[in-house]
Design a protein around this motif. Structure first.
Motif, PDB file in Angstrom:
ATOM      1  N   HIS A   1       0.748  -1.296   0.045  1.00 14.09           N
ATOM      2  CA  HIS A   1       0.025  -0.100  -0.172  1.00 14.09           C
ATOM      3  C   HIS A   1       0.847   1.241  -0.108  1.00 14.09           C
TER       4      HIS A   1
ATOM      5  N   ARG B   1       0.740   3.829  -3.010  1.00 14.38           N
ATOM      6  CA  ARG B   1       0.274   5.372  -2.543  1.00 14.38           C
ATOM      7  C   ARG B   1       1.358   6.307  -3.098  1.00 14.38           C
TER       8      ARG B   1
ATOM      9  N   THR C   1     -13.285   6.076  -7.664  1.00 13.04           N
ATOM     10  CA  THR C   1     -13.474   6.892  -6.404  1.00 13.04           C
ATOM     11  C   THR C   1     -13.643   8.099  -6.475  1.00 13.04           C
TER      12      THR C   1
ATOM     13  N   THR D   1     -21.212  15.047  -3.085  1.00  9.06           N
ATOM     14  CA  THR D   1     -20.539  16.001  -2.154  1.00  9.06           C
ATOM     15  C   THR D   1     -21.590  17.083  -2.682  1.00  9.06           C
TER      16      THR D   1
ATOM     17  N   THR E   1     -16.974   2.578   6.386  1.00 10.73           N
ATOM     18  CA  THR E   1     -15.781   1.783   5.835  1.00 10.73           C
ATOM     19  C   THR E   1     -15.640   0.701   6.842  1.00 10.73           C
TER      20      THR E   1
ATOM     21  N   ARG F   1     -12.837  -2.320   8.363  1.00  8.23           N
ATOM     22  CA  ARG F   1     -11.392  -2.675   8.767  1.00  8.23           C
ATOM     23  C   ARG F   1     -11.462  -4.205   9.300  1.00  8.23           C
TER      24      ARG F   1
ATOM     25  N   HIS G   1      -4.988   5.577   5.202  1.00  5.34           N
ATOM     26  CA  HIS G   1      -5.805   5.348   3.925  1.00  5.34           C
ATOM     27  C   HIS G   1      -6.376   6.597   3.473  1.00  5.34           C
TER      28      HIS G   1
ATOM     29  N   CYS H   1      -8.136   9.936   2.418  1.00  5.45           N
ATOM     30  CA  CYS H   1      -8.231   9.988   0.951  1.00  5.45           C
ATOM     31  C   CYS H   1      -7.485  10.879   0.151  1.00  5.45           C
TER      32      CYS H   1
HETATM   33  C1  HEM Z   1     -15.868  14.392  -1.503  1.00  3.43           C
HETATM   34  C2  HEM Z   1     -15.586  13.388  -2.172  1.00  3.43           C
HETATM   35  C3  HEM Z   1     -14.687  12.281  -1.552  1.00  3.43           C
HETATM   36  C4  HEM Z   1     -14.893  11.715  -0.400  1.00  3.43           C
HETATM   37  C5  HEM Z   1     -15.760  12.030   0.581  1.00  3.43           C
HETATM   38  C6  HEM Z   1     -13.988  10.613  -0.197  1.00  3.43           C
HETATM   39  C7  HEM Z   1     -13.605   9.727   0.855  1.00  3.43           C
HETATM   40  C8  HEM Z   1     -12.807   8.665   1.128  1.00  3.43           C
HETATM   41  C9  HEM Z   1     -12.656   8.141   2.224  1.00  3.43           C
HETATM   42  C10 HEM Z   1     -13.622   8.122   3.548  1.00  3.43           C
HETATM   43  C11 HEM Z   1     -11.625   7.410   2.230  1.00  3.43           C
HETATM   44  C12 HEM Z   1     -10.875   6.408   3.128  1.00  3.43           C
HETATM   45  C13 HEM Z   1     -11.716   5.065   2.984  1.00  3.43           C
HETATM   46  C14 HEM Z   1     -11.105   4.129   4.181  1.00  3.43           C
HETATM   47  O1  HEM Z   1     -10.128   4.563   4.842  1.00  3.43           O
HETATM   48  O2  HEM Z   1     -11.526   2.984   4.185  1.00  3.43           O
HETATM   49  C15 HEM Z   1     -11.132   7.583   0.801  1.00  3.43           C
HETATM   50  C16 HEM Z   1      -9.798   6.969   0.195  1.00  3.43           C
HETATM   51  C17 HEM Z   1      -9.418   7.116  -1.099  1.00  3.43           C
HETATM   52  N1  HEM Z   1      -9.852   8.144  -2.071  1.00  3.43           N
HETATM   53 FE1  HEM Z   1     -11.596   9.253  -1.688  1.00  3.43          FE
HETATM   54  N2  HEM Z   1     -13.289  10.502  -1.334  1.00  3.43           N
HETATM   55  C18 HEM Z   1     -13.636  11.483  -2.245  1.00  3.43           C
HETATM   56  C19 HEM Z   1     -13.096  12.086  -3.491  1.00  3.43           C
HETATM   57  C20 HEM Z   1     -12.070  11.471  -4.108  1.00  3.43           C
HETATM   58  C21 HEM Z   1     -11.429  11.742  -5.274  1.00  3.43           C
HETATM   59  C22 HEM Z   1     -11.825  12.920  -6.148  1.00  3.43           C
HETATM   60  C23 HEM Z   1     -10.284  10.705  -5.757  1.00  3.43           C
HETATM   61  C24 HEM Z   1      -9.442  10.799  -6.602  1.00  3.43           C
HETATM   62  C25 HEM Z   1      -9.600  11.080  -7.746  1.00  3.43           C
HETATM   63  C26 HEM Z   1     -10.260   9.882  -4.447  1.00  3.43           C
HETATM   64  C27 HEM Z   1      -9.530   8.905  -4.239  1.00  3.43           C
HETATM   65  C28 HEM Z   1      -9.502   8.084  -3.391  1.00  3.43           C
HETATM   66  C29 HEM Z   1      -8.402   6.823  -3.146  1.00  3.43           C
HETATM   67  C30 HEM Z   1      -7.361   6.441  -4.154  1.00  3.43           C
HETATM   68  C31 HEM Z   1      -8.488   6.468  -1.650  1.00  3.43           C
HETATM   69  C32 HEM Z   1      -7.724   5.098  -1.120  1.00  3.43           C
HETATM   70  C33 HEM Z   1      -6.544   5.859  -0.431  1.00  3.43           C
HETATM   71  C34 HEM Z   1      -5.767   4.710   0.191  1.00  3.43           C
HETATM   72  O3  HEM Z   1      -6.298   3.583   0.170  1.00  3.43           O
HETATM   73  O4  HEM Z   1      -4.482   4.860   0.433  1.00  3.43           O
HETATM   74  N3  HEM Z   1     -11.334  10.345  -3.533  1.00  3.43           N
HETATM   75  N4  HEM Z   1     -11.799   8.604   0.127  1.00  3.43           N
END
Ligand code: HEM
Length: 427
Positions: free
Chosen positions: A118, A122, A265, A273, A315, A317, A373, A375
């Motif tokens: 990861h 990342r 995602t 949002t 989410t 775990r 993790h 976002c």
């Molecule tokens: C308001 C909009 C968004 C919300 C509320 C949101 C929310 C989240 C949350 C809660 C997680 C963590 C999940 C966990 O810990 O199990 C996450 C992870 C992630 N988000 Fe977002 N997200 C948003 C927009 C985006 C956008 C625009 C992108 C990319 C283009 C994105 C890419 C990712 C990725 C790649 C992860 C995984 C990160 C990792 O595992 O290291 N998200 N997001």
């Protein structure tokens, strides 16, 4: 809250007053819970904040402090969805079918991965989403929003979801990745299907559909990657190809999975949002007026939208060590559902949590998660929501909700509306 680690045990200590009453959980099939989960969350936080879900037996955490501590804890790993898909794959193989591509790809999706893989993956992608890079994209995002709104400006009516919230993130992320305009619609359709991989209530038939979608998505990307290998551009796919070619830090399968993950995602979460935020503003006209008068508080307003009606509600775990919380012991190997939507309405963390207040000063919400993790697209999502919502509020007079029947999307993890019709005065 205190987090204690020792050689073979990690203990999260909270007060000891809560008992498990597993029958009193949320019902994922309940239409009322779908439409408004917050009364249920309030009940659970006060009566049953840590309990086993009565259907799946997973632990459910609803308090802010507990959810935050688990997100930051080194005693948990990500959801075992890839293993579950592999089990279904083996079952289907006996019947002459399979989920081979889905099973393989889900293992390579960043949010199902654990250290050290990861951290390696990342670190390759994070640069492209830094606040500095996103700041430079703001003029382009504003242009896209203006173009979308120009198409409805003289109509006096629009659907915020279909006309603005859905197309915006597709165009933005496609541009970052370097996906040609003509392919965007198709990729958008595939991502809308594939996002179901985050939901726990997916039938075998649906998994077969996801498998087909992921095969088609990968087929398309393989062609695009081959083109970029011959003729690199200033886009994220070319940057990831360069990373793949440097000492095998990124495999071809990880490259494909990462492109798909970013497309998927970044979409529905951003749509939700903008949709949830506009619904909140339409429901609290005095807050809409405040934003109209003071456009510079848009950053605060978007943080409040993310807290008040979180686009990602849950989410998961899995404990990798025993965890004690209250008078419960979560055994290593047991699954935990973290209710982000509930944590963000916890009165122990937020004063008057059910009040939508765009001037709220203390707003350390968990809408983007926390810990390793957290976002990746947070800065990009914030920029898109700020620009879309502020442009709509500032440029479209007399915004009014044009329905009293709101329909929520069929997903308990991602909370968002199917449509949001409004009327406004044409200038
Ligand atoms: C308001 C909009 C968004 C919300 C509320 C949101 C929310 C989240 C949350 C809660 C997680 C963590 C999940 C966990 O810990 O199990 C996450 C992870 C992630 N988000 Fe977002 N997200 C948003 C927009 C985006 C956008 C625009 C992108 C990319 C283009 C994105 C890419 C990712 C990725 C790649 C992860 C995984 C990160 C990792 O595992 O290291 N998200 N997001």
């Amino acid at each position: 809250m205190e987090l204690i680690h020792n050689n073979n045990k990690a203990a999260i200590i909270t007060d000891n007053s809560q008992k498990i009453r597993s029958a009193k959980s949320f019902n994922p099939f309940d239409k009322e819970f779908h439409a408004n989960p917050y009364p249920t969350y309030h009940r659970l936080r006060s009566e049953n904040p840590v309990h086993r879900h009565y259907i799946e037996g997973d632990w459910v955490f609803t308090r802010y402090a507990d959810v935050k501590a688990v997100l930051r804890s080194g005693c948990v790993r990500t959801h075992n969805r890839p293993e579950l898909i592999q089990q279904k794959n083996l079952y289907l193989q006996d019947k002459g079918k399979n989920l081979n591509t889905l099973a393989y790809t889900s293992n390579k999706l960043l949010f199902f991965m654990n250290p050290p893989d990861h951290s390696r993956l990342r670190s390759l992608v994070i640069q492209a989403f830094s606040p500095t890079v996103v700041e430079r994209m703001r003029p382009r995002i504003q242009e896209i929003v203006n173009d979308l709104l120009d198409q409805v400006r003289n109509k006096g009516t629009m659907d915020i979801i279909a006309d603005l919230a859905e197309p915006l993130p597709v165009i933005v992320i496609a541009r970052m990745l370097g996906i040609p305009n003509e392919a965007q619609d198709q990729l958008h359709q595939w991502s809308k299907v594939f996002i179901r991989i985050l939901d726990s209530l997916v039938s075998l038939e649906e998994y077969e559909v996801l498998n087909k979608v992921i095969e088609d998505f990968q087929e398309y990307l393989r062609h695009l990657i081959a083109e970029r290998e011959k003729d690199p551009q200033e886009d994220l796919i070319s940057a990831l190809i360069a990373a793949r070619n440097q000492g095998e830090r990124l495999s071809q399968e990880e490259l494909l999975a990462t492109c798909i993950l970013l497309f998927m995602t970044g979409e529905e979460t951003t749509v939700n949002t903008i949709g949830n935020g506009m619904l909140a503003l339409l429901s609290y006209p005095e807050q809409m007026e405040t934003l109209k008068r003071e456009p510079t508080i848009i950053q605060n307003a978007v943080e409040e939208i993310l807290r008040y009606d979180s686009p990602v509600q849950m989410t998961n775990r899995i404990a990798i060590d025993n965890i004690e919380i209250g008078n419960q012991t979560i055994q290593a190997g047991e699954k935990i559902t973290l209710c982000i939507g509930s944590a963000n309405r916890d009165p122990a963390q937020f004063s008057d949590p059910d009040r939508f207040n765009i001037n709220r000063s203390e707003n350390n919400h968990l809408a983007f998660g926390d810990g390793i993790h957290y976002c990746l697209g947070a800065a990009l999502a914030r920029a898109q929501a700020q620009i879309a919502i502020n442009t709509l509020v500032q440029q479209f007079p007399n915004l009014k909700l044009a329905t009293d029947k709101l329909e929520w999307r069929d997903n308990i993890v991602l909370r968002g509306l199917k449509t949001l019709p409004i009327t406004f005065t044409c200038r």
